[in-house]
Write a protein that holds these residues in place. Structure first.
Motif, mmCIF file in Angstrom:
data_model
loop_
_atom_site.group_PDB
_atom_site.id
_atom_site.type_symbol
_atom_site.label_atom_id
_atom_site.label_comp_id
_atom_site.label_asym_id
_atom_site.label_seq_id
_atom_site.Cartn_x
_atom_site.Cartn_y
_atom_site.Cartn_z
ATOM 1 N N ASN A 65 7.322 0.718 0.787
ATOM 2 C CA ASN A 65 6.699 1.937 0.258
ATOM 3 C C ASN A 65 5.788 1.681 -0.938
ATOM 4 O OD1 ASN A 65 8.607 1.445 -1.664
ATOM 5 N ND2 ASN A 65 9.595 3.433 -1.542
ATOM 6 N N ARG A 66 5.632 0.429 -1.332
ATOM 7 C CA ARG A 66 4.687 0.093 -2.404
ATOM 8 C C ARG A 66 3.259 -0.002 -1.867
ATOM 9 N NH1 ARG A 66 5.215 -4.742 -4.616
ATOM 10 N NH2 ARG A 66 6.402 -5.549 -2.898
ATOM 11 N N TYR A 67 3.087 0.079 -0.547
ATOM 12 C CA TYR A 67 1.756 0.098 0.065
ATOM 13 C C TYR A 67 1.418 1.550 0.325
ATOM 14 C CZ TYR A 67 -2.155 -1.353 2.969
ATOM 15 O OH TYR A 67 -3.412 -1.563 3.477
ATOM 16 N N ARG A 68 0.509 2.112 -0.449
ATOM 17 C CA ARG A 68 0.319 3.561 -0.504
ATOM 18 C C ARG A 68 -0.968 4.044 0.177
ATOM 19 N NH1 ARG A 68 2.259 4.735 -6.632
ATOM 20 N NH2 ARG A 68 1.602 6.847 -6.083
ATOM 21 N N PHE A 69 -1.409 3.322 1.201
ATOM 22 C CA PHE A 69 -2.638 3.703 1.887
ATOM 23 C C PHE A 69 -2.534 5.089 2.523
ATOM 24 C CE2 PHE A 69 -5.370 3.974 5.631
ATOM 25 C CZ PHE A 69 -6.604 3.775 5.044
ATOM 26 N N ASN A 70 -1.421 5.414 3.139
ATOM 27 C CA ASN A 70 -1.283 6.720 3.786
ATOM 28 C C ASN A 70 -1.405 7.860 2.784
ATOM 29 O OD1 ASN A 70 -1.029 5.656 6.353
ATOM 30 N ND2 ASN A 70 1.189 5.497 6.213
ATOM 31 N N GLU A 71 -0.877 7.658 1.599
ATOM 32 C CA GLU A 71 -1.010 8.655 0.531
ATOM 33 C C GLU A 71 -2.481 8.824 0.142
ATOM 34 O OE1 GLU A 71 0.469 9.180 -4.108
ATOM 35 O OE2 GLU A 71 1.264 7.538 -2.905
ATOM 36 N N LEU A 72 -3.173 7.694 0.006
ATOM 37 C CA LEU A 72 -4.594 7.712 -0.326
ATOM 38 C C LEU A 72 -5.390 8.423 0.770
ATOM 39 C CD1 LEU A 72 -7.039 6.665 -2.040
ATOM 40 C CD2 LEU A 72 -6.973 4.639 -0.572
ATOM 41 N N LYS A 73 -5.139 8.064 2.021
ATOM 42 C CA LYS A 73 -5.858 8.648 3.150
ATOM 43 C C LYS A 73 -5.637 10.157 3.220
ATOM 44 C CE LYS A 73 -6.320 8.231 8.155
ATOM 45 N NZ LYS A 73 -5.856 7.493 9.344
#
Length: 90
Positions: A76-84
């Motif tokens: 969950n430290r990879y936050r691309f979905n939040e950014l998108k």
């Protein structure tokens, strides 16, 4: 170091733009935990998203395998979905 990343660019570089600690490196986990995407301006969100929107889709097979392994390690430290999600709303 416990960093979070917004995504990966076409060169395979994982992108981080969270605030840096004022004094000590051990402040990083707290800074990242408290970081919210809405602290960024709409322009900044879109700039980051435009640089990362391919999100590894253009990688060759070997690069895709490395990227998938990195995603597992980051969790969950990879936050691309939040950014998108935020970029789509802008």
């Amino acid at each position: 170091m416990g960093l979070d990343y917004w995504g990966v660019n076409e060169k395979g570089q994982y992108y981080y733009n969270f605030k840096m600690p004022k004094k000590y490196m051990n402040e990083i986990p707290t800074i990242v935990k408290e970081a919210k995407i809405l602290e960024l301006s709409s322009n900044k969100i879109m700039d980051i998203y435009k640089n990362l929107e391919a999100n590894g889709k253009d990688f060759n097979i070997q690069e895709q395998l490395v990227h998938k392994n990195c995603l597992v390690l980051m969790g969950n430290r990879y936050r691309f979905n939040e950014l998108k999600k935020e970029a789509i709303l802008i």
